[in-house]
Scaffold this motif. Structure first.
Motif, PDB file in Angstrom:
ATOM      1  N   GLN A  89       0.845  -1.187   0.000  1.00  0.00           N
ATOM      2  CA  GLN A  89       0.000   0.000   0.000  1.00  0.00           C
ATOM      3  C   GLN A  89       0.882   1.238   0.000  1.00  0.00           C
ATOM      4  O   GLN A  89       1.900   1.283   0.681  1.00  0.00           O
ATOM      5  CB  GLN A  89      -0.865   0.031   1.267  1.00  0.00           C
ATOM      6  N   THR A  90       0.494   2.259  -0.765  1.00  0.00           N
ATOM      7  CA  THR A  90       1.276   3.488  -0.817  1.00  0.00           C
ATOM      8  C   THR A  90       0.688   4.505   0.153  1.00  0.00           C
ATOM      9  O   THR A  90      -0.499   4.830   0.090  1.00  0.00           O
ATOM     10  CB  THR A  90       1.288   4.083  -2.246  1.00  0.00           C
ATOM     11  N   PHE A  91       1.529   4.980   1.053  1.00  0.00           N
ATOM     12  CA  PHE A  91       1.144   6.010   2.009  1.00  0.00           C
ATOM     13  C   PHE A  91       1.835   7.310   1.617  1.00  0.00           C
ATOM     14  O   PHE A  91       3.011   7.309   1.251  1.00  0.00           O
ATOM     15  CB  PHE A  91       1.549   5.613   3.432  1.00  0.00           C
ATOM     16  N   THR A  92       1.101   8.408   1.668  1.00  0.00           N
ATOM     17  CA  THR A  92       1.633   9.702   1.271  1.00  0.00           C
ATOM     18  C   THR A  92       1.463  10.681   2.417  1.00  0.00           C
ATOM     19  O   THR A  92       0.391  10.765   3.023  1.00  0.00           O
ATOM     20  CB  THR A  92       0.867  10.224   0.027  1.00  0.00           C
ATOM     21  N   SER A  93       2.519  11.430   2.693  1.00  0.00           N
ATOM     22  CA  SER A  93       2.449  12.438   3.749  1.00  0.00           C
ATOM     23  C   SER A  93       1.639  13.633   3.261  1.00  0.00           C
ATOM     24  O   SER A  93       1.447  13.813   2.054  1.00  0.00           O
ATOM     25  CB  SER A  93       3.857  12.909   4.116  1.00  0.00           C
ATOM     26  N   PRO A  94       1.204  14.482   4.187  1.00  0.00           N
ATOM     27  CA  PRO A  94       0.627  15.759   3.757  1.00  0.00           C
ATOM     28  C   PRO A  94       1.711  16.588   3.064  1.00  0.00           C
ATOM     29  O   PRO A  94       2.911  16.360   3.306  1.00  0.00           O
ATOM     30  CB  PRO A  94       0.199  16.433   5.062  1.00  0.00           C
ATOM     31  N   LEU A  95       1.332  17.535   2.238  1.00  0.00           N
ATOM     32  CA  LEU A  95       2.301  18.436   1.621  1.00  0.00           C
ATOM     33  C   LEU A  95       2.910  19.330   2.700  1.00  0.00           C
ATOM     34  O   LEU A  95       2.235  19.728   3.648  1.00  0.00           O
ATOM     35  CB  LEU A  95       1.616  19.316   0.568  1.00  0.00           C
ATOM     36  N   SER A  96       4.192  19.650   2.537  1.00  0.00           N
ATOM     37  CA  SER A  96       4.861  20.553   3.469  1.00  0.00           C
ATOM     38  C   SER A  96       4.320  21.965   3.295  1.00  0.00           C
ATOM     39  O   SER A  96       3.550  22.247   2.367  1.00  0.00           O
ATOM     40  CB  SER A  96       6.368  20.567   3.194  1.00  0.00           C
ATOM     41  N   ASN A  97       4.746  22.856   4.176  1.00  0.00           N
ATOM     42  CA  ASN A  97       4.491  24.274   3.949  1.00  0.00           C
ATOM     43  C   ASN A  97       5.165  24.642   2.637  1.00  0.00           C
ATOM     44  O   ASN A  97       6.045  23.928   2.174  1.00  0.00           O
ATOM     45  CB  ASN A  97       5.066  25.122   5.091  1.00  0.00           C
TER      46      ASN A  97
END
Length: 113
Positions: A89-97
């Protein structure tokens, strides 16, 4: 017994050297950093407008993207993201500032004929 994995990747941080405004033709480095201890993921550098996107597989929890000899096409805001494949499964972080790169110099966008 069923095992459910809930993996949440932290939002990466972003910085730029030199910070802020740069001169046409100068080299710029954008650093992305995550606090995640998970190796084997990918950092993604995106420009908030347009289709600019670079990826890098880091050997630690940070990645440095080099923008060589910047021009007005590099002008704009950038954000980092971290992506990791866990158990298929691919997990993606939130976008940075976002950080903004301002390019100045003697070149002009639309030279007069």
């Amino acid at each position: 017994m069923q095992l459910f994995i809930s993996e949440s990747l932290p939002m990466p941080s972003i910085s730029m050297n030199p910070a802020g405004g740069v001169t046409w033709g100068q080299d710029v480095r954008i650093m992305c950093l995550t606090t995640a201890e998970l190796l084997g993921g990918t950092f993604i550098l995106k420009k908030t407008s347009g289709s600019f996107r670079e990826t890098q597989v880091p050997s630690s929890n940070s990645a440095t993207f080099s923008l060589l000899k910047v021009n007005f096409d590099h002008d704009g805001s950038y954000q980092c993201q971290y992506e990791k494949n866990i158990s298929g499964q691919t997990f993606t972080s939130p976008l940075s500032n976002s950080i903004t790169l301002l390019v100045s110099g003697s070149q002009t966008r639309h030279p007069n004929p």
